[in-house]
Write a protein that holds these residues in place. Structure first.
Motif, PDB file in Angstrom:
ATOM      1  N   ARG A  73       0.833  -1.208   0.000  1.00 19.16           N
ATOM      2  CA  ARG A  73       0.000   0.000   0.000  1.00 19.16           C
ATOM      3  C   ARG A  73       0.871   1.263   0.000  1.00 19.16           C
ATOM      4  NH1 ARG A  73      -5.519  -0.696   1.067  1.00 19.16           N
ATOM      5  NH2 ARG A  73      -6.032  -2.808   0.371  1.00 19.16           N
ATOM      6  N   ALA A  74       1.988   1.221   0.723  1.00 17.33           N
ATOM      7  CA  ALA A  74       2.892   2.374   0.762  1.00 17.33           C
ATOM      8  C   ALA A  74       3.513   2.620  -0.606  1.00 17.33           C
ATOM      9  CB  ALA A  74       3.971   2.155   1.810  1.00 17.33           C
ATOM     10  N   LEU A  75       3.916   1.561  -1.288  1.00 15.03           N
ATOM     11  CA  LEU A  75       4.458   1.701  -2.643  1.00 15.03           C
ATOM     12  C   LEU A  75       3.437   2.334  -3.580  1.00 15.03           C
ATOM     13  CD1 LEU A  75       6.382  -1.599  -3.502  1.00 15.03           C
ATOM     14  CD2 LEU A  75       7.341   0.706  -3.370  1.00 15.03           C
ATOM     15  N   GLU A  76       2.204   1.828  -3.505  1.00 20.03           N
ATOM     16  CA  GLU A  76       1.136   2.358  -4.358  1.00 20.03           C
ATOM     17  C   GLU A  76       0.888   3.832  -4.056  1.00 20.03           C
ATOM     18  OE1 GLU A  76      -1.373  -1.857  -4.724  1.00 20.03           O
ATOM     19  OE2 GLU A  76      -2.009  -0.294  -3.313  1.00 20.03           O
ATOM     20  N   ALA A  77       0.916   4.178  -2.766  1.00 24.05           N
ATOM     21  CA  ALA A  77       0.667   5.566  -2.365  1.00 24.05           C
ATOM     22  C   ALA A  77       1.764   6.503  -2.883  1.00 24.05           C
ATOM     23  CB  ALA A  77       0.565   5.659  -0.848  1.00 24.05           C
ATOM     24  N   LEU A  78       3.019   6.025  -2.872  1.00 26.98           N
ATOM     25  CA  LEU A  78       4.111   6.847  -3.402  1.00 26.98           C
ATOM     26  C   LEU A  78       3.922   7.107  -4.895  1.00 26.98           C
ATOM     27  CD1 LEU A  78       7.237   5.379  -1.575  1.00 26.98           C
ATOM     28  CD2 LEU A  78       6.210   7.629  -1.236  1.00 26.98           C
TER      29      LEU A  78
ATOM     30  N   ALA B  50       5.954   9.264   8.217  1.00 24.45           N
ATOM     31  CA  ALA B  50       5.939   8.016   8.980  1.00 24.45           C
ATOM     32  C   ALA B  50       4.510   7.583   9.289  1.00 24.45           C
ATOM     33  CB  ALA B  50       6.723   8.192  10.274  1.00 24.45           C
ATOM     34  N   TYR B  51       4.307   6.273   9.298  1.00 26.27           N
ATOM     35  CA  TYR B  51       3.006   5.687   9.603  1.00 26.27           C
ATOM     36  C   TYR B  51       3.180   4.548  10.592  1.00 26.27           C
ATOM     37  CZ  TYR B  51       1.247   7.992   5.367  1.00 26.27           C
ATOM     38  OH  TYR B  51       0.897   8.913   4.409  1.00 26.27           O
ATOM     39  N   ASN B  52       2.338   4.515  11.622  1.00 26.14           N
ATOM     40  CA  ASN B  52       2.294   3.354  12.503  1.00 26.14           C
ATOM     41  C   ASN B  52       1.680   2.173  11.781  1.00 26.14           C
ATOM     42  OD1 ASN B  52       3.293   4.761  14.721  1.00 26.14           O
ATOM     43  ND2 ASN B  52       1.256   5.268  15.517  1.00 26.14           N
TER      44      ASN B  52
ATOM     45  N   ILE C 101      -2.702   5.488   8.858  1.00 28.18           N
ATOM     46  CA  ILE C 101      -2.433   4.518   7.791  1.00 28.18           C
ATOM     47  C   ILE C 101      -3.736   3.996   7.194  1.00 28.18           C
ATOM     48  CG2 ILE C 101      -2.244   2.485   9.303  1.00 28.18           C
ATOM     49  CD1 ILE C 101       0.053   1.546   7.444  1.00 28.18           C
ATOM     50  N   GLN C 102      -4.767   3.889   8.020  1.00 32.81           N
ATOM     51  CA  GLN C 102      -6.056   3.423   7.506  1.00 32.81           C
ATOM     52  C   GLN C 102      -6.668   4.432   6.536  1.00 32.81           C
ATOM     53  OE1 GLN C 102      -8.189   2.698  11.164  1.00 32.81           O
ATOM     54  NE2 GLN C 102      -7.398   0.614  11.388  1.00 32.81           N
ATOM     55  N   LYS C 103      -6.637   5.694   6.906  1.00 35.29           N
ATOM     56  CA  LYS C 103      -7.265   6.727   6.065  1.00 35.29           C
ATOM     57  C   LYS C 103      -6.419   7.079   4.854  1.00 35.29           C
ATOM     58  CE  LYS C 103      -9.832   8.876   9.879  1.00 35.29           C
ATOM     59  NZ  LYS C 103      -9.947  10.064  10.769  1.00 35.29           N
ATOM     60  N   THR C 104      -5.105   7.219   5.051  1.00 34.40           N
ATOM     61  CA  THR C 104      -4.252   7.721   3.974  1.00 34.40           C
ATOM     62  C   THR C 104      -3.834   6.632   2.999  1.00 34.40           C
ATOM     63  OG1 THR C 104      -3.392   9.359   5.530  1.00 34.40           O
ATOM     64  CG2 THR C 104      -2.196   9.089   3.468  1.00 34.40           C
TER      65      THR C 104
END
Length: 330
Positions: free
Chosen positions: A236-241, A249-251, A297-300
């Motif tokens: 999900r982080a890769l996709e968001a980038l 930072a995200y928990n 992390i859930q919302k973003t």
């Protein structure tokens, strides 16, 4: 197919993420020194290179040969106790080598990075659940080294346009659903594998370190996150980038916690064994409760934990330990 360079991809969380990336249609490329990782944790059909992240020539050649477009950076030393005994090792292996690695990525045109960080950056928080905006005051060199890297990513963003996300893990646990991948550390410090090794007869008893915490059953409470949910967070982080999300930072946790006694009791139920328990004195510096605030992390990123209930965590870990009672190498 997007090629993603995975440093430390033969480690516990790295290997599960490599498998998840492959299933999601990415082309993972693994770089691992195998100092703590396991070659058998990476499928033979995945591109694999053994070496050091600070080897500029090797990293450059991998990026060019594989046409890498982004990186996920797991490679690190991660034992808290060892970091206290050898802080220089942790600042060299984690901070200095990551700086070399990032410089090489940027020189080769790779400017998107997901970084494996930790809740140890917070130290002993004054308020729980812990939000990303909470103060970061690490209490050991391991946490300090990860925070230094996060800070360096910010400045690399300002200077060179690096796009990055740091994922601050809470307590990673569990294993692949089919028992093919799991947690195998030469020096094991994590509660759940220690309990399951006791169930297998590899240890005489599991120690509960402290029964006088300010919690319902007197044992400390931690936020356990399934390794498969962690792997999904990286995707999900890769996709968001790719979609232009703001760096930061995200928990990665569940927003809830389980006490040590609850974990032991669930392990007894899952294994069907009466696992011997010894009550001992608490360790210095262990907080009563460490639980993540996870709304960001859930919302973003649109991420949600799916496998992180305690029963699933322990069932999958037990499946792995039964199939690999002596880890990957035997």
């Amino acid at each position: 197919m997007k090629k993603i360079l995975i440093s430390g991809g033969a480690g516990y969380i790295g290997s599960h993420t490599v498998q998840a990336l492959s299933k999601a249609g990415y082309g993972p490329v693994v770089l691992d020194s195998l100092i703590t990782g396991h070659r058998k944790a990476v499928s033979k059909n995945i591109s694999f290179y053994q070496g050091d992240i600070a080897d500029d020539g090797l990293v450059s050649n991998i990026i060019k040969k594989e046409n890498v477009s982004a990186a996920i950076h797991f490679a690190a030393r991660s034992l808290v106790g060892e970091s206290v005994q050898k802080p220089d090792l942790y600042f060299e292996e984690n901070v200095a080598k990551t700086n070399r690695f990032m410089s090489t990525l940027l020189k080769c045109g790779v400017n998107k990075v997901v970084f494996s960080s930790t809740a140890a950056t917070y130290g002993n928080p004054e308020v729980t659940p812990i939000a990303e905006e909470s103060g970061t005051e690490p209490i050991n060199p391991y946490g300090a080294s990860k925070l230094m890297i996060e800070q360096s990513l910010y400045w690399l963003e300002q200077a060179y346009g690096l796009k990055w996300v740091a994922l601050r893990y809470f307590n990673a646990a569990g294993a692949a659903l089919d028992g093919s991948l799991g947690e195998d550390h030469t020096t094991e410090t994590h509660l759940i594998p220690l309990i399951l090794k006791t169930a297998l007869g590899h240890r005489e008893a599991i120690s509960i370190l402290g029964t006088d915490y300010n919690t319902p059953d007197g044992t400390c409470i931690r936020d356990y996150i399934h390794v498969l949910d962690l792997a999904e967070a990286h995707i999900r982080a890769l996709e968001a980038l790719d979609q232009g999300v703001a760096c930061g930072a995200y928990n990665v946790g569940t927003g809830a916690g389980y006490s040590v006694r609850e974990v032991v009791n669930m392990a007894k139920r899952v294994t069907g064994m009466d696992i011997p328990v010894v009550e001992a004195h608490r360790r210095a510096g262990d907080p009563d409760v460490l639980v993540a605030k996870v709304e960001k992390i859930q919302k973003t990123l649109g991420w949600q934990a799916r496998y992180s209930d305690l029963e699933t965590i322990i069932k999958t870990a037990w499946e792995w330990h039964q199939k690999h009672p002596h880890g990957y190498e035997k």
